[in-house]
Design an enzyme around this catalytic site. Structure first.
Site, PDB file in Angstrom:
ATOM      1  N   SER A 173       0.816  -1.205   0.000  1.00 13.82           N
ATOM      2  CA  SER A 173       0.000   0.000   0.000  1.00 13.82           C
ATOM      3  C   SER A 173       0.858   1.267   0.000  1.00 13.82           C
ATOM      4  O   SER A 173       1.626   1.507  -0.914  1.00 13.82           O
ATOM      5  CB  SER A 173      -0.962  -0.044   1.196  1.00 13.82           C
ATOM      6  N   ASP A 181      -2.284   6.202  -3.493  1.00 17.61           N
ATOM      7  CA  ASP A 181      -1.149   5.553  -2.836  1.00 17.61           C
ATOM      8  C   ASP A 181      -0.659   4.413  -3.723  1.00 17.61           C
ATOM      9  O   ASP A 181      -1.118   4.244  -4.854  1.00 17.61           O
ATOM     10  CB  ASP A 181      -1.513   5.084  -1.430  1.00 17.61           C
ATOM     11  N   ASP A 199      -5.680   2.197  -3.385  1.00 20.21           N
ATOM     12  CA  ASP A 199      -6.928   1.956  -2.655  1.00 20.21           C
ATOM     13  C   ASP A 199      -7.324   3.165  -1.814  1.00 20.21           C
ATOM     14  O   ASP A 199      -8.330   3.128  -1.119  1.00 20.21           O
ATOM     15  CB  ASP A 199      -6.857   0.684  -1.809  1.00 20.21           C
ATOM     16  N   ASP A 212      -0.970   1.208  -4.016  1.00 21.10           N
ATOM     17  CA  ASP A 212      -1.867   0.213  -4.630  1.00 21.10           C
ATOM     18  C   ASP A 212      -3.207   0.807  -5.019  1.00 21.10           C
ATOM     19  O   ASP A 212      -4.131   0.089  -5.379  1.00 21.10           O
ATOM     20  CB  ASP A 212      -2.057  -1.000  -3.720  1.00 21.10           C
TER      21      ASP A 212
END
EC number: 5.4.2.10
Length: 451
Positions: free
Chosen positions: A101, A240, A244, A242
């Protein structure tokens, strides 16, 4: 949480804590647990972000999945919510995302999604952990036609992009600045916003395996703020690693955090009668100004512990369709089952376009109170019992009395470290400092490790 799984899968320093050996076992045992009840050959999607360790862990994980007869669809670089979306819509047995992340490049992680597109339940994670800790691996070892097969599936990215575009509106005449964090959104955000007819400027779009989240992205929006001002963009959107989560920047260069984003989208849905139970789900960390704005608008709130996992649990159990965190995790359950930065960005731009209001106008309805958080190292045995200490309970009560409803205090233990977190919000920085420092001094005196 278990021994291996935290609130967001298994994480650690790549090749040190999260090794290829562990990734292989997670693939083998996770694939087995998630496909036990399948009547046909199980199908699992695997994706990763842009970290240098991603391909190493991907190879090991896929080998583990193949060893228990799973048909693996290799997606390559894709946003975490893209995996969740594809698992649901293509009726896969499970999905796996390799990402840490917003963490730096040296870290990585592995998180699983069930066939419903949601992150795994605790009992499923514990079942995988039991296999990891077993003295020996007794799972079946198929051979020949019993082994799994590997399918490269670049079409997955295109399908996810098309889905995102269908949720939006024509953004002609709007200039959007994008920061894709040198992460997973770098393969999709540009195309998606061009398909929506926006004019775009992009930074953080040249991943090299080591620069993910490095001075860019939702945790480092400073470059995006400058880009918005330089280009005269209508809004900036920072994802960010990833993708999400989302942090936005208004046309003046000011940050618009998850609280304000949720309010803007929630108010829009509420006015159209589309906000389920007229309620937004948020965590204890949401700003007092956010709560006051909801009250003024007549929107209800449901409050959970910190972590998008708990927000999603509350949304599922009570039938809510909007929730999230101050950090920028926003879940819009009408469209996807997990936080989706690009989806949220599209909805935010849609509200701007349909209302004709600037982002600064929309965000101005939420007055963000100054907030201060202090972490105090305490005896681990006391972090969950701090409120049982009379002096601590008394000083918190005294500070709350002084606030007279125009502020907020939150004292909570860390879930992973021997820390007590003391947070306060108030109308001015000076008041916040006073409340936090006064409580922190008493905590240190009573149960601090340095005493």
């Amino acid at each position: 949480m278990g021994k291996y799984f935290g609130t967001d899968g298994v994480r650690g320093e790549a090749n040190v804590e999260l090794t290829p050996e562990l990734a292989f076992k997670l693939g083998r045992f996770g694939g087995y647990v998630l496909s036990q009840h399948e009547t046909e050959r199980p199908k699992v999607f695997v994706a990763r972000d842009t970290r240098i360790s991603g391909e190493m862990l991907e190879s090991a994980l896929i080998a583990g999945l193949l060893s228990v007869g799973i048909e693996v669809y290799k997606l390559g670089v894709l946003a975490t919510p893209g995996v969740s979306y594809l698992v649901r819509t293509e009726k896969a047995s499970a999905g796996v995302m390799i990402s840490a992340s917003h963490n730096p490049a040296l870290d990585n992680g592995i998180k699983f999604f069930g066939n419903d597109g949601f992150k795994l339940a605790d009992d499923q994670e514990l079942e995988i952990e039991a296999l990891l800790d077993a003295p020996e691996d007794t799972l079946p070892r198929p051979s020949a036609e019993g082994l799994g097969t590997l399918v490269d599936y670049p079409e997955g990215l295109r399908k996810y992009e098309k889905f995102l575009v269908t949720t939006g509106t024509d953004l002609s005449g709007m200039t959007v600045a994008l920061d894709t964090a040198n992460g997973a959104a770098s393969v999709s955000a540009r195309d998606v916003f061009l398909d929506l007819n926006a004019e775009i400027a992009v930074i953080g779009e040249k991943p090299n395996g080591l620069n993910i989240n490095d001075g860019v992205g939702s945790t480092h929006p400073e470059q995006l703020q400058e880009l918005v001002k330089e280009t005269g963009a209508d809004l900036g959107l920072a994802f960010d690693g990833d993708s999400d989560r989302l942090i936005a920047v208004d046309e003046t260069g000011e940050i618009v955090d998850g609280d304000r984003i949720m309010f803007i989208i929630g108010k829009y849905l509420s006015e159209k009668g589309l906000l389920a139970h007229n309620t937004i789900v948020t965590t204890v960390m949401s700003n007092l100004g956010f709560h006051k704005a909801l009250d003024k608008q007549g929107i209800n709130k449901a409050i959970t512990a910190v972590g998008d996992r708990y927000v999603v649990e509350e949304m599922r159990s009570s039938g809510y369709n909007l929730g999230g965190e101050q950090s920028g995790h926003v879940i819009i359950m009408d469209y996807n089952t997990t936080g989706d930065g690009q989806l949220t960005a599209i909805q935010l731009a849609k509200v701007m376009k349909e209302t004709g209001k600037s982002l600064s106008e929309l965000a101005a309805e939420v007055t963000i109170y100054p907030q201060k958080l202090v972490n105090i190292r305490v005896e681990n045995s006391m972090k969950d019992r701090a409120m049982e200490v009379p002096a601590i309970a008394n000083i918190i009560a005294k500070m709350e009395d002084e606030m007279a409803g125009n502020g907020r205090i939150l004292v909570r233990p860390s879930g992973t470290e021997p820390l007590l977190r003391v947070m306060a919000e108030a109308p001015t920085d000076a008041e916040v400092d006073y409340y936090v420092d006064t409580i922190a001094d008493v905590v240190r005196t009573e149960i601090g490790c340095d005493n």
